[in-house]
Scaffold this motif. Sequence first.
Motif, PDB file in Angstrom:
ATOM      1  N   UNK A   1      37.494  30.171  44.303  1.00  0.00           N
ATOM      2  CA  UNK A   1      37.734  30.899  45.542  1.00  0.00           C
ATOM      3  C   UNK A   1      39.177  31.370  45.558  1.00  0.00           C
ATOM      4  N   UNK A   2      39.479  32.493  46.201  1.00  0.00           N
ATOM      5  CA  UNK A   2      40.886  32.916  46.297  1.00  0.00           C
ATOM      6  C   UNK A   2      41.749  31.810  46.882  1.00  0.00           C
ATOM      7  N   UNK A   3      42.922  31.605  46.283  1.00  0.00           N
ATOM      8  CA  UNK A   3      43.816  30.547  46.739  1.00  0.00           C
ATOM      9  C   UNK A   3      44.206  30.785  48.194  1.00  0.00           C
ATOM     10  N   UNK A   4      44.114  29.751  49.048  1.00  0.00           N
ATOM     11  CA  UNK A   4      44.430  29.953  50.476  1.00  0.00           C
ATOM     12  C   UNK A   4      45.903  30.180  50.749  1.00  0.00           C
ATOM     13  N   UNK A   5      46.772  29.848  49.803  1.00  0.00           N
ATOM     14  CA  UNK A   5      48.202  30.038  50.002  1.00  0.00           C
ATOM     15  C   UNK A   5      48.856  30.108  48.641  1.00  0.00           C
ATOM     16  N   UNK A   6      50.161  30.353  48.615  1.00  0.00           N
ATOM     17  CA  UNK A   6      50.885  30.416  47.351  1.00  0.00           C
ATOM     18  C   UNK A   6      50.822  31.802  46.747  1.00  0.00           C
ATOM     19  N   UNK A   7      51.206  31.884  45.476  1.00  0.00           N
ATOM     20  CA  UNK A   7      51.241  33.165  44.791  1.00  0.00           C
ATOM     21  C   UNK A   7      49.860  33.754  44.603  1.00  0.00           C
ATOM     22  N   UNK A   8      49.772  35.050  44.741  1.00  0.00           N
ATOM     23  CA  UNK A   8      48.499  35.761  44.587  1.00  0.00           C
ATOM     24  C   UNK A   8      48.400  36.249  43.144  1.00  0.00           C
ATOM     25  N   UNK A   9      47.963  35.355  42.261  1.00  0.00           N
ATOM     26  CA  UNK A   9      47.874  35.697  40.835  1.00  0.00           C
ATOM     27  C   UNK A   9      46.502  36.214  40.445  1.00  0.00           C
ATOM     28  N   UNK A  10      45.498  35.907  41.225  1.00  0.00           N
ATOM     29  CA  UNK A  10      44.136  36.371  40.979  1.00  0.00           C
ATOM     30  C   UNK A  10      43.406  36.392  42.312  1.00  0.00           C
ATOM     31  N   UNK A  11      42.447  37.289  42.430  1.00  0.00           N
ATOM     32  CA  UNK A  11      41.628  37.339  43.642  1.00  0.00           C
ATOM     33  C   UNK A  11      40.166  37.526  43.231  1.00  0.00           C
ATOM     34  N   UNK A  12      39.438  36.395  43.055  1.00  0.00           N
ATOM     35  CA  UNK A  12      38.032  36.503  42.665  1.00  0.00           C
ATOM     36  C   UNK A  12      37.192  37.137  43.769  1.00  0.00           C
ATOM     37  N   UNK A  13      36.322  38.024  43.366  1.00  0.00           N
ATOM     38  CA  UNK A  13      35.341  38.628  44.271  1.00  0.00           C
ATOM     39  C   UNK A  13      33.977  38.538  43.608  1.00  0.00           C
ATOM     40  N   UNK A  14      32.945  38.598  44.406  1.00  0.00           N
ATOM     41  CA  UNK A  14      31.582  38.418  43.912  1.00  0.00           C
ATOM     42  C   UNK A  14      30.835  39.740  44.016  1.00  0.00           C
ATOM     43  N   UNK A  15      30.260  40.171  42.908  1.00  0.00           N
ATOM     44  CA  UNK A  15      29.427  41.364  42.889  1.00  0.00           C
ATOM     45  C   UNK A  15      27.982  40.917  43.063  1.00  0.00           C
TER      46      UNK A  15
END
Length: 645
Positions: free
Chosen positions: A441-455
């Motif tokens: 799941x996208x990290x709730x806080x901290x650096x935004x290094x990845x943002x998983x999404x579901x197709x």
Amino acid sequence: MEQQATAPRPRSIAPVDVEQAEAALIEHYPRLVRLGYLVLPPALGRNRRVLTAHALVQRALPRNRVGGAELTVPAPRGTDGVPSEPGYTYVRQRVLRAALDAGRPRGRWQPPRPGQLPPLLPRVWGLRLFPRSGGADELALDQALSSLSGPGRAAYVLRGLELSDDRDVRRVLSAAGVEDPGAALAEADGVRTPAGSRDTPLLESVEFDPCSLQARPTDLMRRRQHTRAALTAAAAAVVCATLLGLPGDGWGRDGAAAPPYAQNAAAEAALDPAKLTQATSSAWKSADRPGFATWPARGDRTGDRELLRRALAAWARPGRAVRVTATPGTPVGPASGPPQLLFAGEVDAAAVVLLHDGVRVVRYAEAKSGEAGAAALDFARTDAADADTSTAIVVGRTDGNVRYLTAPWVTGTAVRDLLAPAAAGQPLHRDAEGVTDATPSPAPSGGCRAWPALRLGSRLVTDLGELVPARLTVGAPGSPRDVAGAQALAGWAHSACHLQSVRSQGVRSVNAWQFATQPLPGGAGSAAWLCTRAETWRGAGSRVQAQFQVPGSRPGAPGAVVARAEDSAACGARDPHVLAGVLWKSKAGAWYALAAGSDDVASITATGGVRGSARGALLAVPARAGAHAELSALTTAGKKLTTLR
């Protein structure tokens, strides 16, 4: 006749004493912990896998002065940079065997093996520890390893990190108790190494390094609730014992629910598992508007009356041991009548029930064993859901990973990183009930290094920390469309990290609308203006942001948010207009006030610290650093616009 291949027989080496094993453990500790972390079952979650891997390595020393009597492994060769001393070989076998045992099923009366229970030591209170996030390739490999059995995962890891010769891999697996090492190697052969892993092995990346960790707090609200619950635990135990000892049916069958205070015919009907409604398996095919109401009941415990009774009772009257959460604007009261059953089954370490009453989706979760104790009850408002916004429900969360139950009309599932728009999506496996494998799941806080999404089929959704994922779209207000194509994915790559601002807000969908493209002064290329609008299930509380994206930004770099508004109709179907501005500095050092409006803007005027006007939907006038401009615009219909605020 073709001879069947068998695993080479393990060969013993010289006995290993405690000092020799301890020296090898200390010298190669990070390597051993990485091995244990990768082989442990992914269902444990990243935080528990980290602590368990450290515990297994720290317990790998022989109990006696000499441990060689139990050691049957290949004689060390020392190739490919792998340590060759017998002490390391001995400790590696102990770690590998313990990690494999943690994933093996145990009999009903068999005590848990090391690794199947949370380790006593090491222990970190109040923090969750997990490796740093990698890129899309690491995410794909983690998904692939999660789909393997324990022996298959061990074979892949040994081959990638330890032993280049499959004969040695067979011997090590056989010594660790694997019944069919050949099948494990064949399973490992089926793993497709993601593109981009040719320079450095992905198994050596920080994604799989349990010695290089990041820390986050545990659920603070849950900790407060647990503290309050602990203060009343003794009194509650006395009350429960007294009530259970009374004659009659009592209320023990309702699990964590509070005792009933009054009898009511409608309320009693809502508590009866036999009166739960269920849609047929094909109801969604003929429905005018497919939604949650057309989902069939799925799961291997839909016939478990006691589990369903506990779920319904906890919904009607949650006791002190029930942790209740709800998205903003969602009522948490009991159902007015028998709700609809969507799912009842086991997910990771919990028994989960999903219910729907036409307005809300409710998730009940308890320990898989069914023993009395804490339970969780989550509410999410889902009224007016359609086929586009009822594609999935979260059935389980474990240490940053999430599993979904998908709609019956979803034909395929895949995971993609929004910050890597050029990377292909990775297929996500679903079981026969429609439950997906665990995915980050996208990290709730901290650096935004990845943002998983579901197709999900053609639709793109993302987890925002709630029961129902939010749908992502692109296009003009009133006619949003699915995110498809290079331009749409590139736009979302610059907007994904800004989704953090709408987590846990009951968001139904988020639309990204590129309302203008502006040539920059001095021939610096063209900038893009976007308006992202997050709409909620409750109608109110929408959040709007205007973004300015300069040309040449790397994929995944967040666009600059230049204006924002809450509870605004801007950029929506009711008010499909927008006006935004920004101060921009050219490479030559000159400052400009830039402004852009939607297509129907006829003129823009700047006053205050910057003065100027322009016909059309674009404005660019020289300005001073730090100047503040007041912008206004007129549409072709004569409507006056101001910037978002």
